[in-house]
Every structure is written in structure tokens, then in C-alpha cells.
Design an enzyme around this catalytic site. Structure first.
Site: not given
Length: 357
Positions: A95, A338-341
Site C-alpha cells: 500500500r 490488510l489494507h497496508c499490504l
């Protein structure tokens, strides 16, 4: 001419994807004693995403590709839905160092912002070089945002867009002298470069991030667009918790904000899980770090009573998508979920507003 002058904009995450990008984790120090478990979390994320879109995985070398392929095969992830690109990286937080895609009609382009390890870590040079390689391999135009000849630093987790002209970010991340990304730029200059490169006209500033966030204020743990005029906001009900005051301030700001056309947003509250700690450090556990895929919404869960409330809230906001909890207690040890990856690659066709509120 700037991307905006050429007609480009950054689509919202809830618009259709051609693919989701992830970078296979390989640095054990990011998850002390947990790296093997983290690989299986990535397998589960890939398995769910592959139901409806291609998953493009960056691996550091051919040996890592082979290991990832073997794990995915054991989980019966269809190989035809997965592509691998061998590109060396420092970490796996796609991200933040990955491409922020923009779109003009059916034409995609990459905005390649400078990544400097969140202005905190020294080993970021490989991550910063990824987007130039992706642009060449995908044969896409690449724009490198700069002001007065100096590259502008920006991570994908520090912004969220509604695809119609509005962008959420935080003062703590982009304006604070602590972990300062662009100390030479003013608020007005940052708004201008965001508008020029991402096609936004309405930059909305929240205050501070949650406790334990080593990025110093990323918005994707705080507030997210779930539709053109709908925002979910993380809240803390315990007045003695260190997150209570900053999240209450962000909620007040959101309720006063207007979209690019001057209309108020519908603001939906999303709880936080109870505090999760590792040694002496509080970890940045937040349900707002969900990822919107084509037919599903992947939501981090933490073995917490609020898991069900968060899942139900997001299920109501995405009635045409399946809401799927992904166990993230191990994952958040790496200070992201989850959003970070993940990083979405928009589909070339137009967005249908019937997909979401």
C-alpha cells in the site's frame, strides 16, 4: 501538463479492479517469531481475492516465488489467477510503496511518489525503486510528483479517495514535524500537488492517528470511503483509552466536512478492538484497515467482541459484496494489516454506483 490537466483521476477502491497487488513477506524481523504464520495469512488473503480478480505478487527472488507457489497450491488457489514478478524489496507493505494508479477513460498510468520508509527507517531504497520497474513491465505511463524539482514523499496508506474528487488524509502524517515527509512543503502546496497528480479537488484533513501506528498518522486506520458520500470512522468508547480524544476529534471534523459538491457525508461509526500489546508496545489494531475487493470486503479480526459489530457494520455498507473476516492478531505484530499490504489496480471499464452506498 499534470495528470489532472490530462484528464486523469485516482479511482476509489470500491470501483472495479483488474487486479490486486501484494508483496510476499520475507523479513522475519517485521514479525518476530511469526514469519511462517504470516505466510499462511497471505495465502488466505490470496485465496479470497483470487475468486474475483487477478492477484499480482511481487517476490524478492525466484526461490521466494517457488515457496509461495507451493503454499498457494496446498491451499488450492487457482494458479491461473496469480501472477508473480521478481523484484527485490525491503518489506512487504505494498500500500505504501506500491503504485498509486490513475485513470483516464480506459488508459491507466502510475503515479510514482517517493517512498522513504515512513521517514523513520533507513532501509527503503529497494521499495522506492519498485514502481519504475512496474511501469516498464506493465508498459504504463509513469508520473513522478515533484515540487521545485524535489520528489514528493507520499504513502498510499496516508490517503483515501472517493473517486469523485475528495481525498481524506491527516495533519499528523503529512504536516507534522515528526517523521516529516515533506518539511519544505506547506499545506497549500501539498493540496496542490495532490490535486495535480490524483485529480482531486477537495482535500479533507483529519487530525491524529491511532496509538501504536509507526507511520505517524495513516488515515487507513481512521476513516475510509465506502461510497462516494459515505465514510466509516474509527471510534473509541472508553474515555480513558489513549485513542478516545483523537478519534472523537476526527469524528467531529468528519461530521462538519463536505464533499467536492458541497454536500455532507454520511458518517458511520466503526469500533476499535480492545488494545493489543506486544511487549511494551501497543499495536495499531483497527477494523478500518479493511480492503475492498471486487466481490468481497476483507476485514481484519482480532478475537475481540467487537469483531462481529465491525463485520456487521461493513456488511450493511457493502450489500453486494461478501464480508470476510481475516484473522489479523499475528499480522498486526508487523504494525499493519490488510489494507497496508494490498494495492488495487483499477479495471479499465467505468464504475457503477450500484456496487456500493
Amino acid at each position: 501538463m499534470t495528470p489532472a490537466e490530462l484528464g486523469y483521476r485516482m479511482p476509489a477502491e470500491f470501483e472495479p479492479h483488474a487486479a490486486t497487488w501484494i508483496a510476499w513477506p520475507h523479513r522475519p524481523a517485521d514479525w518476530p517469531g511469526k514469519i511462517a504464520a504470516i505466510h499462511f495469512v497471505y495465502v488466505e488473503i490470496t485465496r479470497v481475492l483470487a475468486r474475483s480478480e487477478r492477484v499480482r505478487i511481487i517476490v524478492r527472488d525466484p526461490a521466494a516465488r517457488l515457496r509461495a507457489q507451493q503454499l498457494l497450491a496446498k491451499a488450492h488457489v487457482p494458479a491461473a489467477q496469480v501472477e508473480f514478478l521478481v523484484i527485490p524489496t525491503n518489506r512487504g507493505w505494498m500500500r505504501d510503496f506500491g503504485p498509486l494508479f490513475i485513470k483516464r477513460g480506459r488508459q491507466l498510468a502510475i503515479t510514482d511518489w517517493k517512498f522513504n520508509g515512513w521517514a523513520k527507517y533507513r532501509n527503503w531504497q529497494l521499495d522506492n525503486a519498485v514502481n519504475a520497474q512496474l511501469a516498464r513491465r506493465l508498459r504504463l505511463p509513469r508520473f513522478t510528483p515533484a515540487v521545485a524539482g524535489r520528489p514528493v514523499v507520499l504513502e498510499g496508506g496516508s490517503i483515501d479517495v472517493n473517486g469523485s474528487g475528495s481525498l481524506l488524509t491527516t495533519e499528523e502524517c503529512l504536516l507534522s514535524p515528526i517523521q516529516a515527509r515533506n518539511p519544505h512543503l506547506s499545506r497549500a502546496q501539498l493540496e496542490r500537488v495532490l490535486g495535480d497528480c490524483l485529480g482531486v479537488t477537495n482535500v479533507l484533513w483529519l487530525g491524529c492517528g491511532i496509538a501504536g501506528d509507526d507511520t505517524h498518522g495513516h488515515v487507513d486506520d481512521l476513516a475510509r470511503f465506502t461510497g462516494p458520500r459515505t465514510v466509516v470512522a474509527a471510534v473509541e468508547s472508553n474515555r480513558r483509552d489513549e485513542n478516545y480524544a483523537p478519534l472523537a476529534d476526527n469524528l467531529r471534523r468528519l461530521k462538519r466536512m463536505r464533499d467536492q459538491d458541497g454536500r455532507p457525508f454520511e458518517v458511520i461509526e466503526l469500533p476499535l478492538p480492545q488494545a493489543i500489546r506486544y511487549e511494551r508496545m501497543r499495536l495499531p489494531a483497527s477494523y478500518a484497515n479493511f480492503y475492498i475487493a471486487n466481490v468481497a470486503v476483507l476485514v481484519p479480526t482480532f478475537n475481540d467482541p467487537n469483531d462481529r459489530l465491525a463485520l456487521d457494520t461493513l456488511a450493511r455498507l457493502f450489500p453486494t459484496r461478501e464480508t470476510i473476516g481475516i484473522h489479523a492478531v499475528d499480522l498486526v505484530w508487523g504494525l499493519g494489516t490488510l489494507h497496508c499490504l494490498t494495492q488495487q489496480q483499477p479495471a479499465p471499464h467505468r464504475f457503477s454506483s450500484a456496487l456500493t452506498r
